[in-house]
Design an enzyme around this catalytic site. Structure first.
Site, PDB file in Angstrom:
ATOM      1  N   HIS A 157      25.474 -50.669 -24.784  1.00 14.68           N
ATOM      2  CA  HIS A 157      24.435 -51.561 -24.609  1.00 14.68           C
ATOM      3  C   HIS A 157      23.132 -51.186 -24.111  1.00 14.68           C
ATOM      4  O   HIS A 157      23.125 -50.461 -22.983  1.00 14.68           O
ATOM      5  CB  HIS A 157      25.110 -52.848 -23.547  1.00 14.68           C
ATOM      6  CG  HIS A 157      24.329 -53.755 -23.526  1.00 14.68           C
ATOM      7  ND1 HIS A 157      24.113 -54.842 -24.445  1.00 14.68           N
ATOM      8  CD2 HIS A 157      23.138 -54.082 -22.563  1.00 14.68           C
ATOM      9  CE1 HIS A 157      23.284 -55.830 -23.882  1.00 14.68           C
ATOM     10  NE2 HIS A 157      22.620 -55.402 -23.040  1.00 14.68           N
ATOM     11  N   CYS A 158      22.225 -51.309 -24.874  1.00 12.41           N
ATOM     12  CA  CYS A 158      20.800 -50.634 -24.525  1.00 12.41           C
ATOM     13  C   CYS A 158      20.036 -51.620 -24.158  1.00 12.41           C
ATOM     14  O   CYS A 158      19.617 -52.651 -24.502  1.00 12.41           O
ATOM     15  CB  CYS A 158      20.121 -50.194 -25.984  1.00 12.41           C
ATOM     16  SG  CYS A 158      18.552 -49.621 -25.582  1.00 12.41           S
ATOM     17  N   LYS A 159      19.459 -51.395 -22.683  1.00 17.60           N
ATOM     18  CA  LYS A 159      18.671 -52.353 -22.001  1.00 17.60           C
ATOM     19  C   LYS A 159      17.133 -52.369 -22.653  1.00 17.60           C
ATOM     20  O   LYS A 159      16.639 -53.433 -22.483  1.00 17.60           O
ATOM     21  CB  LYS A 159      18.731 -51.925 -20.528  1.00 17.60           C
ATOM     22  CG  LYS A 159      20.002 -52.170 -19.853  1.00 17.60           C
ATOM     23  CD  LYS A 159      19.912 -51.836 -18.368  1.00 17.60           C
ATOM     24  CE  LYS A 159      21.597 -52.077 -17.748  1.00 17.60           C
ATOM     25  NZ  LYS A 159      21.256 -51.679 -16.012  1.00 17.60           N
ATOM     26  N   ASN A 168      17.508 -54.386 -25.354  1.00 19.73           N
ATOM     27  CA  ASN A 168      18.303 -55.846 -25.125  1.00 19.73           C
ATOM     28  C   ASN A 168      19.309 -56.181 -26.003  1.00 19.73           C
ATOM     29  O   ASN A 168      19.548 -57.581 -26.442  1.00 19.73           O
ATOM     30  CB  ASN A 168      17.318 -56.934 -24.798  1.00 19.73           C
ATOM     31  CG  ASN A 168      17.770 -58.347 -23.924  1.00 19.73           C
ATOM     32  OD1 ASN A 168      18.725 -57.860 -22.984  1.00 19.73           O
ATOM     33  ND2 ASN A 168      17.254 -59.324 -24.171  1.00 19.73           N
ATOM     34  N   ASN A 169      19.894 -55.360 -26.412  1.00 20.68           N
ATOM     35  CA  ASN A 169      21.089 -55.610 -27.616  1.00 20.68           C
ATOM     36  C   ASN A 169      21.944 -54.527 -27.321  1.00 20.68           C
ATOM     37  O   ASN A 169      21.749 -53.260 -27.122  1.00 20.68           O
ATOM     38  CB  ASN A 169      20.257 -55.688 -28.991  1.00 20.68           C
ATOM     39  CG  ASN A 169      21.096 -56.275 -30.076  1.00 20.68           C
ATOM     40  OD1 ASN A 169      22.105 -56.854 -29.638  1.00 20.68           O
ATOM     41  ND2 ASN A 169      20.715 -56.049 -31.415  1.00 20.68           N
TER      42      ASN A 169
END
Length: 399
Positions: A150-152, A155-156
């Protein structure tokens, strides 16, 4: 080893169960609410660097270089902008999840009914069958196909459907930053060697030497030398920091592609390798201790009975018999919680050959086929008079 304290494994399990449950609504993509702070930072940095590149520093280059640099940096920026948007906007969820209605709430996970969210390739929250590499993301509250991480910054979640766009955004961003850093270094070197090379535009003929023009050729703005140098230093430091972070991430994903692993698989493998293993010849015994809430002080006969029962359990084969017994010891007036602890205990190499002895000073007890050493374990308890007393007892492996 404190028999009345929680084991690390039990504490972690209890902490994970006490964590806040996932959101009851699934997020569709990176634009779904709530937005993340890192996402805003990424977009702000992107536009600052693009603004400085096209509006301030590329116009300072010689005329025969302008069109080439505009074409290269402009192409990289447009490509990065498109793949970045795709990586954010694509829904990486499982096919069965995307076919469902996102407006329906997702049930809360109940650890008393299921050990894991996904068991036998069935998600108890999404209530669908998923593939082998699918994982349920806590942040997005949905199962992601071929889950990577999950890539901050996006945001996805990054999964099988948008991983290629995520990787292309890393490559294009790194290449754009390299071009920008090269341009800035050239501008600084020429400023100290021959500033006139940077003042080739016709509008510089009507200004003094300590005045520079920004946003050429459409919106020329006059400014002083220190302003241009300050903006250049700031953009250079920001570009270098961004390239350091993105370059490290790009190299890491190149390594994962070479190993044919996902980020989740890599983290899981490292976690398993760092987990301490029980040495050979040792067995892990579990002691479950029930702590009643009574505040009445036990009588002398009760304490004597408790000591006798404990010694009988120790001599009755808890150590070295290989039956993995888990007796319930009741220790009165110690705590209100039911606690569990595991001890690695090593059996005797020579069975039944240890002499029966007991050392009162060190608390060492030998009996039959097993030998254990009693260690002092302090457990504070409150008596009926309000004072604090200490009962000391414990188990450990032989020396």
């Amino acid at each position: 080893m404190d028999l009345c304290g929680r084991s690390q494994r039990g504490a972690l399990r209890e902490a994970s169960r006490k964590q806040a449950s996932p959101r009851r609504w699934s997020r569709v993509n990176g634009w779904s609410w709530p937005l993340h702070t890192f996402q805003a930072v990424a977009w702000t940095t992107l536009f600052i660097l693009a603004f400085a590149n096209f509006g301030i520093f590329v116009p300072l280059l010689p005329p025969n270089w302008n069109l080439v640099i505009y074409g290269v940096t402009g192409g990289l920026f447009c490509f990065h902008f498109v793949v970045h948007l795709l990586a954010i906007s694509i829904d990486p969820a499982e096919t069965n999840v995307r076919l469902k209605n996102y407006s329906e709430p997702v049930p809360t996970f109940d650890p008393s009914k299921h050990t894991h969210v996904i068991e036998n390739q069935y998600c108890h929250l999404c209530e669908i069958t998923v593939n082998r590499k699918a994982k349920h993301c806590r942040a997005c509250n949905k199962c992601v196909s071929d889950f990577d991480h999950h890539c901050k910054w996006l945001n996805n979640c990054v999964g099988g459907r948008n991983y290629r766009y995520f990787f292309c955004s890393l490559v294009s961003a790194s290449a754009s930053l390299l071009c920008l850093i090269t341009i800035l270094l050239y501008v600084f070197i020429q400023y100290f060697v021959n500033p006139e090379v940077l003042r080739t535009h016709p509008l510089y003929e009507d200004v003094s030497k300590d005045t520079w023009l920004l946003f050429l050729p459409l919106f020329p703005v006059k400014t002083k030398t220190l302003v241009v140098l300050g903006i250049g230093v700031f953009v250079l430091l920001l570009s270098a920091l961004s390239l350091l972070l993105l370059g490290h991430l790009l190299i890491f994903h190149l390594f994962l592609m070479f190993k044919k692993l996902s980020t989740y698989e890599y983290v899981t493998q490292n976690r398993c390798q760092k987990t301490p293993k029980v040495p050979a010849g040792r067995k892990e015994l579990s002691f479950k201790i029930s702590m009643p809430q009574s505040e009445v002080q036990p009588s002398a006969a009760g304490r004597a009975l408790w000591s006798t029962l404990l010694r009988q359990h120790v001599r009755g084969g808890l150590v070295g018999d290989g039956d993995s017994q888990q007796p319930d010891f009741v220790c009165p007036q110690v705590s209100k919680d039911q606690q569990e602890m595991r001890l690695p205990v090593k059996a005797d190499s020579a069975e039944g050959k240890g002499p029966a002895s007991e050392k009162q000073g060190e608390g060492e007890i030998t009996g039959g086929e097993s030998k254990v050493r009693m260690l002092a374990v302090s457990v504070a308890r409150r008596t009926s008079l309000g004072s604090r007393s200490v009962c000391r007892w414990g188990l450990a492996s032989p020396r």
